[in-house]
Design an enzyme around this catalytic site. Sequence first.
Site, PDB file in Angstrom:
ATOM      1  N   ASP A  82       0.485  10.439  -3.401  1.00  0.00           N
ATOM      2  CA  ASP A  82      -0.311   9.234  -3.133  1.00  0.00           C
ATOM      3  C   ASP A  82      -0.358   8.998  -1.614  1.00  0.00           C
ATOM      4  O   ASP A  82       0.696   8.982  -0.952  1.00  0.00           O
ATOM      5  CB  ASP A  82       0.372   8.051  -3.839  1.00  0.00           C
ATOM      6  CG  ASP A  82      -0.487   6.803  -3.889  1.00  0.00           C
ATOM      7  OD1 ASP A  82      -1.726   6.931  -3.837  1.00  0.00           O
ATOM      8  OD2 ASP A  82       0.093   5.695  -4.001  1.00  0.00           O
ATOM      9  N   GLY A 181      -0.878  -4.277  -2.846  1.00  0.00           N
ATOM     10  CA  GLY A 181       0.132  -5.341  -2.821  1.00  0.00           C
ATOM     11  C   GLY A 181      -0.189  -6.498  -3.753  1.00  0.00           C
ATOM     12  O   GLY A 181      -1.101  -6.428  -4.584  1.00  0.00           O
ATOM     13  N   ASN A 254      -5.141   3.119  -9.868  1.00  0.00           N
ATOM     14  CA  ASN A 254      -3.776   3.164  -9.324  1.00  0.00           C
ATOM     15  C   ASN A 254      -3.027   1.852  -9.538  1.00  0.00           C
ATOM     16  O   ASN A 254      -3.530   0.784  -9.170  1.00  0.00           O
ATOM     17  CB  ASN A 254      -3.839   3.402  -7.812  1.00  0.00           C
ATOM     18  CG  ASN A 254      -4.131   4.836  -7.459  1.00  0.00           C
ATOM     19  OD1 ASN A 254      -4.541   5.620  -8.314  1.00  0.00           O
ATOM     20  ND2 ASN A 254      -3.916   5.186  -6.217  1.00  0.00           N
TER      21      ASN A 254
HETATM   22  P1  13P Z   1      -1.322  -1.916  -6.241  1.00  0.00           P
HETATM   23  O1  13P Z   1      -0.545  -2.390  -5.055  1.00  0.00           O
HETATM   24  O2  13P Z   1      -2.448  -2.839  -6.551  1.00  0.00           O
HETATM   25  O3  13P Z   1      -0.475  -1.644  -7.427  1.00  0.00           O
HETATM   26  O4  13P Z   1      -2.018  -0.525  -5.827  1.00  0.00           O
HETATM   27  C1  13P Z   1      -1.282   0.673  -5.892  1.00  0.00           C
HETATM   28  C2  13P Z   1      -1.994   1.806  -5.226  1.00  0.00           C
HETATM   29  O5  13P Z   1      -3.168   1.766  -4.913  1.00  0.00           O
HETATM   30  C3  13P Z   1      -1.202   3.009  -4.986  1.00  0.00           C
HETATM   31  O6  13P Z   1      -1.903   3.969  -4.267  1.00  0.00           O
HETATM   32  O1  G3H Z   2      -0.435   2.352  -2.219  1.00  0.00           O
HETATM   33  C1  G3H Z   2       0.770   2.394  -2.098  1.00  0.00           C
HETATM   34  C2  G3H Z   2       1.725   2.327  -3.213  1.00  0.00           C
HETATM   35  O2  G3H Z   2       1.857   1.015  -3.704  1.00  0.00           O
HETATM   36  C3  G3H Z   2       3.020   2.935  -2.820  1.00  0.00           C
HETATM   37  O3  G3H Z   2       3.786   2.065  -2.079  1.00  0.00           O
HETATM   38  O4  G3H Z   2       4.216   3.439  -0.053  1.00  0.00           O
HETATM   39  O5  G3H Z   2       5.654   1.451  -0.607  1.00  0.00           O
HETATM   40  O6  G3H Z   2       5.805   3.541  -1.963  1.00  0.00           O
HETATM   41  P1  G3H Z   2       4.943   2.651  -1.106  1.00  0.00           P
HETATM   42 ZN    ZN Z   3      -3.294   3.193  -2.832  1.00  0.00          ZN
END
Ligand code: 13P
Ligand code: G3H
Ligand code: ZN
Length: 309
Positions: A82, A181, A254
């Site tokens: 990701d 977030g 996501n």
């Molecule tokens: P949220 O913060 O809305 O759960 O989104 C997660 C995300 O896009 C991870 O790549």
């Molecule tokens: O888009 C990001 C995801 O919520 C992952 O969050 O980078 O803090 O693990 P993180």
């Molecule tokens: Zn994301």
Amino acid sequence: MPLVTSKEMFKKAYQGKYAVGAFNVNNMEIIQGIVEAAQEEKAPLILQVSAGARKYAKPVYLKKLVEAAIEDTGLPIVLHLDHGEDFEICKACIDDGFTSVMIDGSKHPFEENIELTKRVVDYAHKRGAVVEAELGRLAGIEDAVKVSEQDAIFTDPDEAVEFVERTGVDSLAIAIGTSHGAYKFKGEPRLDFDRLEKISNMLPGFPIVLHGASSVLPEFVELCNKYGGEIPGAQGVPENMLRKAAEMGVCKINIDTDLRLAMTASVRKHLAENPSHFDPRQYLKPARDAIKDMVVHKMRNVLGCSKKA
Ligand code: 13P
Ligand code: G3H
Ligand code: ZN
């Protein structure tokens, strides 16, 4: 059953007008909760690892845990990076056996994003992996990157078509108003569905990805607040909007924040109600169950991917 790519999953999702859930994982209980849900729901599944998660758990642990989940359940699972920010992290994950990576060049100018994405696509495709890219910029916090609302840029449909053609990328994350977030909208939640429709019509059959798609359900915010520190002003994407997006060419949705809230609410509640407990299994077991319940709910009631594996 080895790890799979998302190619066939997205083809079926596009035709069936549903979305596959991509859930962020950081430790064993989160992986187990999500996988139990997918098994029960007979749903396709993408487990995604951010750079922060990779650093937190060490790369080898998450990879081995996902392999253990496959051995235990026989489920076809996509292991996805990701928000890879450069070629090197994408290469490292592909070399480690990830079947899918995201190169997030959204902070770069258009031409640089194309160049970077193309480099990753060339490397990945030669090794049987698929690539997601991002065009446009989401507001919110993800890892150490914070994008303010003013700096968010919605995806331009003409640029999206040119981007996909020139990079050969397998899926594209677009910005239509979601953000990362727990604080997604100040006023009324609003997504630019006209823009989504335009992009989707201009890229027929092509899988679109929606980031920042947690719904920040009030029930879990209230539980977190009741048993611990305040999370004031939290607001997510209404679930009916996600269902609508899933019918309009969005094949991957996501979700991370909703899992964080479910897990934290459960741990806070458990410890508040059982102050003498100090065996981590006593509070991590219900936390794992809370993750599972949240994912079952998403698959069944929001994404529409139950019974589609
Ligand atoms: P949220 O913060 O809305 O759960 O989104 C997660 C995300 O896009 C991870 O790549
Ligand atoms: O888009 C990001 C995801 O919520 C992952 O969050 O980078 O803090 O693990 P993180
Ligand atoms: Zn994301």
